[in-house]
Scaffold this motif. Structure first.
Motif, PDB file in Angstrom:
ATOM      1  N   ALA A   1     -30.109  16.704  18.362  1.00  0.00           N
ATOM      2  CA  ALA A   1     -29.614  18.009  18.800  1.00  0.00           C
ATOM      3  C   ALA A   1     -30.738  18.985  19.137  1.00  0.00           C
ATOM      4  O   ALA A   1     -30.552  19.881  19.970  1.00  0.00           O
ATOM      5  CB  ALA A   1     -28.729  18.609  17.708  1.00  0.00           C
ATOM      6  N   PHE A   2     -31.886  18.796  18.490  1.00  0.00           N
ATOM      7  CA  PHE A   2     -32.977  19.765  18.659  1.00  0.00           C
ATOM      8  C   PHE A   2     -34.304  19.035  18.840  1.00  0.00           C
ATOM      9  O   PHE A   2     -35.148  19.014  17.937  1.00  0.00           O
ATOM     10  CB  PHE A   2     -33.037  20.691  17.435  1.00  0.00           C
TER      11      PHE A   2
ATOM     12  N   CYS B   1     -29.502  13.350  13.249  1.00  0.00           N
ATOM     13  CA  CYS B   1     -28.613  14.193  14.061  1.00  0.00           C
ATOM     14  C   CYS B   1     -29.365  15.428  14.568  1.00  0.00           C
ATOM     15  O   CYS B   1     -29.195  15.837  15.731  1.00  0.00           O
ATOM     16  CB  CYS B   1     -27.399  14.613  13.245  1.00  0.00           C
ATOM     17  N   LEU B   2     -30.196  16.002  13.719  1.00  0.00           N
ATOM     18  CA  LEU B   2     -30.981  17.167  14.128  1.00  0.00           C
ATOM     19  C   LEU B   2     -32.049  16.786  15.152  1.00  0.00           C
ATOM     20  O   LEU B   2     -32.343  17.558  16.073  1.00  0.00           O
ATOM     21  CB  LEU B   2     -31.631  17.816  12.906  1.00  0.00           C
TER      22      LEU B   2
ATOM     23  N   ASN C   1     -38.191  24.296  22.913  1.00  0.00           N
ATOM     24  CA  ASN C   1     -37.865  24.502  21.499  1.00  0.00           C
ATOM     25  C   ASN C   1     -39.119  24.778  20.673  1.00  0.00           C
ATOM     26  O   ASN C   1     -39.090  25.567  19.718  1.00  0.00           O
ATOM     27  CB  ASN C   1     -37.138  23.276  20.952  1.00  0.00           C
TER      28      ASN C   1
ATOM     29  N   THR D   1     -33.765  10.870  22.387  1.00  0.00           N
ATOM     30  CA  THR D   1     -34.402  12.056  22.983  1.00  0.00           C
ATOM     31  C   THR D   1     -35.842  11.788  23.414  1.00  0.00           C
ATOM     32  O   THR D   1     -36.632  12.722  23.541  1.00  0.00           O
ATOM     33  CB  THR D   1     -34.378  13.223  21.988  1.00  0.00           C
TER      34      THR D   1
END
Length: 249
Positions: A131-132, A127-128, A51, A41
């Motif tokens: 995803a974010f 993973c977070l 976000n 990311t």
């Protein structure tokens, strides 16, 4: 007699080297996962900023203290530089020292418990991160934040390291998560002065990530939640319940 002693030494070295090599490889794989997840990311700037605005709004709804106000309480440049150094230079070395201490100086069952906690917590955190993606507070001067690393140094995102670092992997904060994990494990298994030192490290880390504007409060809260979940999956061996999880279990 000499041959017997030599064989015993070789056997003892082998008994230490093979498990250590395995653990080293396992930790290296986790670190590779961590780095890979952060790179996924690295260019998600638009989503990360959107976000961050959502996180900032949620914190205002929850009536959490304004991080910019807390940062503004520290007016000493020397203290801000010291906070930057702590953020940049202490996070990984302390975690590595913690794992080495556990492997060489604690019962193997305690080390494996700690290792399982840190691996599971880090895997979910990565993973977070993917995803974010989340921009840290220091990227929002319009809300009163100062990028202390950029202004006063040292800067973790400057130079060669900055070219491959993902500044949008803020949620959850592994700085906070690992520090809390270390404090919990050390106080539960060793205590004494080293336990107090681990608690101090966690407390300083909580302050540092805020005054350097590298993390939102929710980053640390989510990290604490991940630790709580990891403890449910991997309770301390020989203990039915971790005391502050009794209600949950």
């Amino acid at each position: 007699m000499t041959i017997s002693r030599g064989s015993a030494v070789v056997s003892r070295v082998r008994d230490v080297c093979w498990p250590f090599t395995f653990e080293l490889g396992l930790i290296a794989l986790v670190y590779l996962l961590y780095r890979t997840g952060r790179l996924v990311t690295i260019n998600a700037e638009q989503a990360a900023h959107a976000n961050a605005k959502a996180v900032h709004a949620v914190e205002r709804v929850l009536l959490l203290p304004d991080e910019a106000m807390v940062q503004g309480l520290v007016t000493s440049v020397n203290l801000l530089q010291a906070a930057n150094v702590y953020y940049v230079a202490v996070h990984f070395p302390v975690t590595v020292a913690f794992l080495l201490w556990g492997f060489f100086f604690r019962p193997r069952i305690e080390y494996r418990w700690a290792r399982n906690l840190i691996i599971s917590m880090t895997a979910v955190a990565v993973c977070l991160h993917i995803a974010f993606p989340l921009a840290p507070p220091r990227m929002f001067p319009q809300w009163g934040f100062v990028d202390t690393m950029g202004v006063y140094g040292p800067d973790a995102y400057d130079g060669a390291s900055g070219a491959v670092a993902n500044q949008f992997a803020a949620m959850p904060s592994l700085h906070v998560g690992w520090a809390l994990l270390i404090a919990l494990v050390v106080t539960r298994t060793a205590g004494g002065w080293i336990g107090r030192l681990a608690i101090l490290h966690a407390a300083v880390t909580l302050v540092v990530v805020t005054v350097t504007a590298n993390h939102w409060y929710l980053d640390g809260i989510v990290a604490a939640g991940l630790l709580w979940l990891a403890l449910l999956v991997f309770p301390l061996p020989g203990v039915t319940r971790v005391p502050w999880l009794q209600r949950a279990t």
